[in-house]
Write a protein that holds these residues in place. Structure first.
Motif, short mmCIF file in Angstrom:
data_model
loop_
_atom_site.label_atom_id
_atom_site.label_comp_id
_atom_site.label_asym_id
_atom_site.label_seq_id
_atom_site.Cartn_x
_atom_site.Cartn_y
_atom_site.Cartn_z
N SER A 184 25.65 1.63 -1.81
CA SER A 184 24.23 1.66 -1.65
C SER A 184 23.58 0.35 -1.14
O SER A 184 23.75 -0.90 -1.67
CB SER A 184 23.70 1.90 -3.09
N LEU A 185 23.02 0.33 -0.27
CA LEU A 185 22.13 -0.54 0.40
C LEU A 185 20.66 -0.78 -0.25
O LEU A 185 20.21 0.42 0.25
CB LEU A 185 22.10 -0.54 1.97
N PHE A 186 20.27 -1.75 -0.57
CA PHE A 186 18.73 -1.87 -1.15
C PHE A 186 17.95 -2.83 -0.17
O PHE A 186 18.60 -3.85 0.30
CB PHE A 186 18.99 -2.22 -2.49
N ILE A 187 16.99 -2.29 0.12
CA ILE A 187 16.06 -3.00 1.08
C ILE A 187 14.52 -2.87 1.05
O ILE A 187 14.23 -2.11 0.07
CB ILE A 187 16.48 -2.31 2.47
N LYS A 188 13.73 -3.91 1.43
CA LYS A 188 12.30 -3.56 1.20
C LYS A 188 11.58 -3.85 2.73
O LYS A 188 12.33 -4.10 3.52
CB LYS A 188 11.81 -4.52 0.13
N GLY A 189 10.56 -3.37 2.79
CA GLY A 189 9.73 -3.62 4.00
C GLY A 189 8.80 -2.38 4.26
O GLY A 189 8.51 -1.42 3.39
N HIS A 190 8.57 -2.09 5.52
CA HIS A 190 7.60 -1.03 5.94
C HIS A 190 8.22 -0.58 7.32
O HIS A 190 8.76 -1.32 8.23
CB HIS A 190 6.15 -1.21 5.91
N TYR A 191 7.91 0.82 7.65
CA TYR A 191 8.13 1.27 9.03
C TYR A 191 7.16 2.38 9.16
O TYR A 191 6.85 3.16 8.51
CB TYR A 191 9.47 1.75 8.96
N ASN A 192 6.39 2.44 10.29
CA ASN A 192 5.56 3.14 10.67
C ASN A 192 4.43 3.48 9.70
O ASN A 192 3.95 4.59 9.47
CB ASN A 192 6.28 4.69 11.26
N GLY A 193 4.08 2.26 9.01
CA GLY A 193 2.95 2.32 8.23
C GLY A 193 3.30 2.85 6.74
O GLY A 193 2.87 2.91 5.93
N GLU A 194 4.72 3.14 6.74
CA GLU A 194 4.98 3.60 5.44
C GLU A 194 5.98 2.55 4.64
O GLU A 194 6.70 1.72 5.15
CB GLU A 194 5.91 4.91 5.38
N LEU A 195 5.76 2.33 3.33
CA LEU A 195 6.25 1.38 2.47
C LEU A 195 7.67 1.68 2.13
O LEU A 195 7.95 3.14 1.87
CB LEU A 195 5.45 0.99 1.06
N ILE A 196 8.63 0.90 2.49
CA ILE A 196 10.13 1.14 1.91
C ILE A 196 10.28 0.00 1.09
O ILE A 196 10.24 -1.03 1.35
CB ILE A 196 11.09 0.94 3.21
N ASP A 197 10.89 0.67 -0.21
CA ASP A 197 11.53 -0.18 -1.25
C ASP A 197 12.48 0.70 -2.28
O ASP A 197 11.84 1.10 -3.20
CB ASP A 197 10.26 -0.94 -2.14
N ASN A 198 13.47 0.82 -2.02
CA ASN A 198 14.41 1.57 -2.84
C ASN A 198 14.93 0.64 -4.09
O ASN A 198 16.18 1.15 -4.66
CB ASN A 198 15.43 2.15 -2.09
N SER A 199 14.33 -0.56 -4.18
CA SER A 199 15.11 -1.49 -5.18
C SER A 199 13.60 -1.43 -6.35
O SER A 199 14.18 -2.29 -7.45
CB SER A 199 15.01 -2.80 -4.62
N SER A 200 12.68 -0.73 -6.27
CA SER A 200 11.89 -0.83 -7.30
C SER A 200 12.40 -0.06 -8.67
O SER A 200 13.39 0.86 -8.49
CB SER A 200 10.38 0.09 -6.81
N ASP A 201 11.79 -0.34 -9.71
CA ASP A 201 12.09 0.23 -10.89
C ASP A 201 12.41 1.82 -11.03
O ASP A 201 13.46 2.45 -11.33
CB ASP A 201 11.40 -0.17 -12.07
N HIS A 202 11.39 2.50 -10.47
CA HIS A 202 11.29 3.85 -10.28
C HIS A 202 12.41 4.43 -9.50
O HIS A 202 13.31 5.35 -9.83
CB HIS A 202 9.90 4.50 -9.76
#
Length: 259
Positions: A184-202
């Motif tokens: 499992s790779l965890f990463i943050k950022g954004h792409y095409n205007g969408e937020l990416i953060d699979n490391s958030s609590d939820h």
């Protein structure tokens, strides 16, 4: 950012962050990526545009020949690999002769470096195939991807080709009965205007539910360490990775953390 391809069928050995002295086996074209996912963070870049020339795959005989030559060379130098790793320019299980290649690799491993492990780094997209599933049961390190606990996040980050059903995929991972390593790779950022953060609590909570259900032999927790094709992505800090790893350990599951 710059990315790269593996220009040979057999590459390395390299000192892998997670596997040790790893001799790589690329079952895919040496001049282009071929994958059933199009992950935003892939070190090999994004998939070629639709309409790209048909990919040429190495044959079983070619793979076996070059692997044996490399193992003979390494044996002569006294430096044998810790692991023979199926990776390379995309998804190794896309090769139509993947089960036969696993069998021939097991024979060569037993002949030249019996203490070495055989590992497969896969996105798991073909584990619904009985031939692929059974071949993966023969390897020592069956390393399969699960980057999130929600289908929407996986589709945003990993971008599977064709139909992808997370529930079905998780059920297939469960069928390995623990003989699987979840990567499992965890990463943050954004792409095409969408937020990416699979490391958030939820996001982590949803992912952990699936990890507990799958009950793998091990989980690999890590973030990006090389250039990615999308320059709006960021590495997740070590402190957060440790927190995620700790949650898995509390469930009694072995964790390999790479910061």
């Amino acid at each position: 950012m710059p990315t790269f391809l593996f220009g040979e069928i057999i590459f390395g050995p390299v000192n892998s962050r997670r596997l040790g002295c790893s001799l790589g086996i690329n079952l895919l074209p040496v001049d282009r990526k071929l994958c059933s996912f199009d992950c935003l963070y892939c070190e090999c870049g994004l998939n070629p545009d639709v309409g790209a020339p048909k990919a040429e795959l190495p044959t079983v005989d070619e793979i076996t020949k070059y692997l044996e030559l490399k193992l003979q060379e390494m044996s002569g130098s006294g430096r044998l690999p810790d692991v023979l790793t199926f990776a390379g320019n995309g998804e190794p299980t896309l090769h139509p002769d993947f089960p036969e290649i696993i069998d021939s690799t097991c024979v060569l491993r037993d002949k030249y470096c019996p203490s070495a492990k055989i590992a497969v780094l896969s996105n798991g997209s073909r584990i619904g195939s009985p031939r692929v599933f059974n071949a993966l049961l023969k390897v020592d390190d069956n390393i399969l991807k699960l980057d999130a606990g929600s289908e929407n996040t996986i589709k945003l980050l990993d971008r599977p080709s064709g139909k992808f059903n997370l529930q079905s995929y998780v059920e297939n991972l469960k069928r390995f009965d623990g003989k699987v390593i979840i990567q499992s790779l965890f990463i943050k950022g954004h792409y095409n205007g969408e937020l990416i953060d699979n490391s958030s609590d939820h996001e982590v909570a949803e992912w952990l539910k699936l990890i507990k259900y799958i009950a793998p032999g091990e989980v690999m927790v890590y973030s990006i360490a090389r250039d990615t094709p999308v320059d709006t992505l960021q590495k997740v800090e070590g402190k957060r990775l440790k927190e995620i790893a700790s949650l898995v350990e509390k469930e009694g599951i072995k964790v390999q953390l790479t910061e």
